[in-house]
Design a protein around this motif. Structure first.
Motif, mmCIF file in Angstrom:
data_model
loop_
_atom_site.group_PDB
_atom_site.id
_atom_site.type_symbol
_atom_site.label_atom_id
_atom_site.label_comp_id
_atom_site.label_asym_id
_atom_site.label_seq_id
_atom_site.Cartn_x
_atom_site.Cartn_y
_atom_site.Cartn_z
ATOM 1 N N ASN A 35 91.423 73.798 43.068
ATOM 2 C CA ASN A 35 90.761 72.773 42.253
ATOM 3 C C ASN A 35 90.352 71.578 43.113
ATOM 4 O OD1 ASN A 35 90.969 74.225 39.859
ATOM 5 N ND2 ASN A 35 92.968 73.350 39.361
ATOM 6 N N SER A 36 91.226 71.182 44.049
ATOM 7 C CA SER A 36 90.907 70.074 44.952
ATOM 8 C C SER A 36 89.740 70.454 45.862
ATOM 9 C CB SER A 36 92.129 69.712 45.799
ATOM 10 O OG SER A 36 93.198 69.291 44.982
ATOM 11 N N SER A 37 89.708 71.732 46.268
ATOM 12 C CA SER A 37 88.610 72.210 47.126
ATOM 13 C C SER A 37 87.283 72.177 46.371
ATOM 14 C CB SER A 37 88.905 73.635 47.609
ATOM 15 O OG SER A 37 90.074 73.674 48.387
ATOM 16 N N ILE A 38 87.320 72.531 45.082
ATOM 17 C CA ILE A 38 86.093 72.496 44.266
ATOM 18 C C ILE A 38 85.560 71.067 44.177
ATOM 19 C CG2 ILE A 38 85.210 72.747 41.910
ATOM 20 C CD1 ILE A 38 87.056 75.177 41.620
ATOM 21 N N ILE A 39 86.454 70.096 43.936
ATOM 22 C CA ILE A 39 86.040 68.686 43.846
ATOM 23 C C ILE A 39 85.429 68.233 45.174
ATOM 24 C CG2 ILE A 39 86.909 66.320 43.592
ATOM 25 C CD1 ILE A 39 89.051 67.508 41.674
ATOM 26 N N ARG A 40 86.072 68.622 46.268
ATOM 27 C CA ARG A 40 85.543 68.226 47.592
ATOM 28 C C ARG A 40 84.189 68.853 47.857
ATOM 29 N NH1 ARG A 40 83.255 66.336 50.736
ATOM 30 N NH2 ARG A 40 83.628 65.930 52.958
ATOM 31 N N LEU A 41 84.001 70.110 47.490
ATOM 32 C CA LEU A 41 82.719 70.795 47.711
ATOM 33 C C LEU A 41 81.620 70.213 46.832
ATOM 34 C CD1 LEU A 41 83.981 74.475 48.036
ATOM 35 C CD2 LEU A 41 82.849 73.147 49.817
ATOM 36 N N GLU A 42 81.965 69.859 45.582
ATOM 37 C CA GLU A 42 80.965 69.260 44.696
ATOM 38 C C GLU A 42 80.524 67.886 45.211
ATOM 39 O OE1 GLU A 42 82.926 69.409 40.919
ATOM 40 O OE2 GLU A 42 82.123 71.414 40.445
ATOM 41 N N ASP A 43 81.504 67.143 45.776
ATOM 42 C CA ASP A 43 81.139 65.854 46.394
ATOM 43 C C ASP A 43 80.225 66.085 47.596
ATOM 44 O OD1 ASP A 43 82.650 64.494 44.562
ATOM 45 O OD2 ASP A 43 84.401 64.261 45.881
#
Length: 816
Positions: free
Chosen positions: A480-488
């Motif tokens: 989930n943290s990786s998804i947030i970082r990739l979306e940013d």
């Protein structure tokens, strides 16, 4: 002073009645059990049941009003997890709304005002497999309130508060309170009450029987002082060293009482027989101690070894019990040798004068014993044949023993908890809980994502994602943290990196879908197969699983008919059903069945019996099913729950007890050979012990008594007490033969004072512990009955069989 100091430490007592502590804290089954409780936010549960045998059963306005009132009252009790309580008034009814919609409404927001409204509630409950036979019985005669509690050590208090609420209800229904936490905590409370009653009563009975034999109050006070001092010092030492008093250690006083008295009675018996009015007290007591010191030392050391051997078991409370009883036995020997002579010497001659006036019971005993000795020698062949037959029957009985325990059965059948257990398990799927936990291995998915991150071309993005992967969070949170970082990054990046980031997001979505293993239809069908095999075992009343939730919601999303009670064909369909369920009034119930990443699930197994044997049969049944129908390679299965944990510690205790008994037996045999300096005498000393152990456990097998915790511990008591009489008989026989050189004179002398001391000891202890037979707790009754039996059997074997064996082997036994 030593007794007073130790006694002053006793008020610092810390009580522990939790059978879970029978296992070490790092024992794998216990560690996993507690991990499962944390993972699924599970609590120990008290089960409150209401039964109405009327024509309308429990579904009538008065009964449901009382149930609703009781539920509200229980929710306010301190220590109750009110949000997780389950009963008709706190659960949801799941039904169809408009097309494609589902409704979650309180099953009983308001109490019914008439019979029609009550019947409507019953119809709603019948439609929901999750509730039927759990909060309401199939015969509509009973309903339950499941009361989760924060601390199982508060079970007794909470159960008492529930009882007070029940007494205040306007209801004619029969209410019952049960559950393993209540049984265990109630037993702990009543056990300590019983200890405070039984130990003094046993001491009083021992005192009375000794007074009957010696008819001298000051004289018989001495052994009682030794017994009480031994118990107080031992318990004070245990508490002062910071050990908690567990179910096992609470019985130390009961076990030490007879053992502490044994040596004293031997000394008092011989002193009473030797002392005459003109005798010098000091010379008489010196002669007595000179005769008895060696056999008393032997018996004390061997008895202590029997209990010290319990330290070999993998059960911490049993280890502590064995260590302190062993210490108490050696302490009793030291106190006896030092205190009894000092005490007797201080008594005035006129205080001892009554010892010369033998009571009727003493006279009868002294007349009977020589006849026993002569008869056994005269009918030696019959004696050998008789004891051989007893041994054979005992061995057959041993083969019938069944290892089994159930904390609820520690109470008499007339106890409220036993009655509640019987009634509620007749009406419902079961009040005993276990959990079958399935885990989907995440290793391959983790490696897949790690390798993907390694291949990222953008070094800054790679470093950022690597930092996330190195964190202490669980894998689902990392994703989930990786998804947030990739979306940013997608928002910040130039066009040339967009394609790579979008591809990474797609890969994470794919991994998350694979990670949510128990959202997949095949996984739910796997659960269905396990549910069916659990039901087929014959010992499981019901299971509640994630699959039941999905199928119930799916049915209501579609037609509401039975044909749509099934697992959806796609993972998306399962996810939709679960998302809908989370809009209910009790969304937290879902997380009692599955983790939020859907990588682990727990099947709630309800059993009608808390017997270890039945839990074992369920486990074996599931093992056979999984052997024939293997799980996917990435899925593992383990058991948790109190019923399973009780089975584990019982198995470990039995195996540990067997190991300790065998070890102690071998050590005691070697000691006997060394101490007697004779292989023959060593073997003869072990015969009464061996026959007594065989007889006691053979008797257990024949009468159908389960081999449970108290019975297991009795093995050490049998070893310790049974050899006492044999050592005294053999050592005194050898000493007398050295003086007389005649076997006939030796036996004649042996069946006077020595046999009298042995008989008195057996009678004093056997009768002394009859108060235990009237205790309300089964373990105390068990200890009382078998303690008396051990004393009687070992005394009879010693006095009847040993003379015959000595006669048969006298050429070798007395050759020196």
């Amino acid at each position: 002073m030593l007794t007073l100091i130790a006694g002053a430490l006793i008020p610092n007592i810390t009580i522990d009645t939790d059978p879970e502590n029978m296992l070490p804290k790092d024992q794998p089954a216990r560690v996993f059990h507690n991990e499962v409780k944390d993972r699924f936010n599970l609590y120990d549960v008290i089960v409150v049941g209401a039964v109405n045998q009327g024509a309308d059963g429990i579904y009538n306005p008065q009964s449901l009003t009382a149930l609703h009132q009781l539920s509200k009252g229980i929710s306010k009790i301190e220590g109750v997890v009110s949000s997780d309580m389950m009963d008709i008034s706190t659960v949801d009814n799941i039904s169809q709304g408009k097309s494609g919609e589902i409704r979650f409404e309180w099953m009983m927001r308001e109490v019914p005002q008439n019979e029609d409204e009550a019947i409507e509630i019953s119809e709603k409950v019948e439609r929901l497999p999750l509730l039927q036979e759990t909060i309401a019985s199939a015969d509509a005669k009973a309903a339950t309130i499941y009361v989760p509690i924060k601390d199982k050590d508060e079970s007794y208090r909470i159960a008492n508060e529930i009882d007070l609420l029940i007494k205040g209800l306007d209801s004619e229904d029969d209410y019952h309170v049960t559950g393993l936490p209540v049984a265990e905590d109630t037993f702990g409370f009543e056990m300590f009450v019983q200890m405070g009653i039984s130990a003094p009563l046993a001491a009083l009975m021992i005192f009375i029987v000794m007074w009957v034999f010696f008819r001298n109050l000051k004289f018989v006070v001495a052994p009682m002082i030794i017994a009480m001092a031994t118990v107080i010092i031992t318990m004070g030492a245990l508490i002062g060293m910071g050990f908690t008093v567990h179910i096992m250690s609470s019985m130390i006083a009961i076990f030490l009482m007879p053992i502490a008295v044994v040596d004293s009675v031997h000394i008092m018996s011989e002193f009473a027989d030797r002392y005459k009015g003109e005798s010098n007290k000091r010379s008489v007591i010196k002669q007595v101690v000179d005769h008895l010191f060696t056999p008393m030392l032997y018996t004390s050391v061997t008895s202590a070894i029997g209990f010290f051997s319990l330290m070999l078991t993998p059960i911490p409370p049993v280890q502590i019990f064995g260590a302190f009883v062993g210490f108490g036995i050696l302490l009793a020997f030291i106190l006896t040798i030092i205190f009894i002579p000092a005490y007797l010497v201080t008594l005035k001659d006129e205080s001892l004068a009554s010892l010369q006036n033998k009571s009727d019971s003493n006279t009868k005993l002294m007349k009977l014993l020589p006849k026993v000795g002569n008869s056994s020698l005269a009918k030696n062949k019959l004696v050998i044949v008789g004891f051989t037959g007893i041994v054979i029957l005992s061995i057959v009985g041993l083969s019938k023993i069944q290892i089994n325990d159930n904390p609820v059965r520690w109470f008499k059948e007339s106890h409220d908890i036993r009655i509640a257990d019987k009634v509620l398990n007749e009406h419902f799927a079961g009040t005993y809980n276990a959990y079958l936990v399935l885990d989907a291995d995440q290793t391959a998915l983790k490696n897949k994502w790690f390798e993907t991150v390694k291949a990222i071309k953008d070094n800054e993005l790679k470093e950022s994602l690597n930092n996330i992967l190195q964190s202490d969070e669980d894998f689902a949170t990392k994703l989930n943290s990786s998804i947030i970082r990739l979306e940013d990054a997608l928002f910040e990046t130039s066009n040339e990196n967009t394609e790579e980031i979008e591809l990474l997001l797609e890969q994470i979505d794919s991994i998350k879908s694979e990670q949510a293993y128990f959202q997949q239809p095949d996984a739910l069908r796997l659960i269905d197969g396990l549910q069916q095999t659990l039901k087929d075992s014959g010992f499981v009343g019901k299971t509640n699983t994630l699959s039941d939730v999905v199928k119930t919601v799916t049915r209501e999303l579609k037609s509401g008919k039975a044909e749509d009670y099934k697992v959806p064909q796609s993972q998306a369909g399962v996810a939709q059903a679960l998302l809908q369920y989370q809009s209910s009034h009790r969304p937290q119930d879902l997380w009692h069945m599955v983790t939020k990443d859907y990588a682990s699930t727990a099947l709630w197994v309800q059993l009608k019996s808390g017997d270890n044997q039945d839990m074992m049969k369920v486990v074996n049944h599931v093992d056979e099913y999984l052997t024939a129908n293997p799980l996917p390679d990435n899925v593992s299965v383990k058991w948790a729950g109190k019923s399973y944990l009780n089975m584990v510690w019982q198995d470990e205790m039995v195996a540990g007890m067997l190991k300790s008994l065998v070890s102690a037996f071998v050590v005691v045999l070697i000691m006997m050979v060394v101490l007697f300096r004779s292989v023959l005498f060593g073997v003869l000393a072990m015969l009464p012990l061996s026959i007594t152990i065989l007889f006691i456990y053979g008797l257990i097998g024949w009468i159908g008594k389960d081999y449970d915790m108290p019975i297991a511990v009795l093995s050490s008591l049998t070893l310790g007490l049974s050899i006492d009489f044999a050592i005294h008989f053999l050592e005194r026989s050898r000493a007398i033969y050295k003086q007389t050189g005649s076997f006939k004179q030796t036996i004649n002398s042996m069946f006077k004072e020595p046999a009298s001391a042995i008989s008195r000891n057996a009678i004093v202890i056997a009768i002394g512990f009859t108060p235990l037979l009237f205790a309300p707790l089964v373990p105390y009754i068990t200890v009382g009955f078998f303690l008396a039996t051990i004393m009687v059997v070992s005394a009879l074997v010693t006095l009847i069989l040993l003379p015959v064996l000595l006669q048969a082997t006298k050429r070798f036994a007395f050759k020196d």
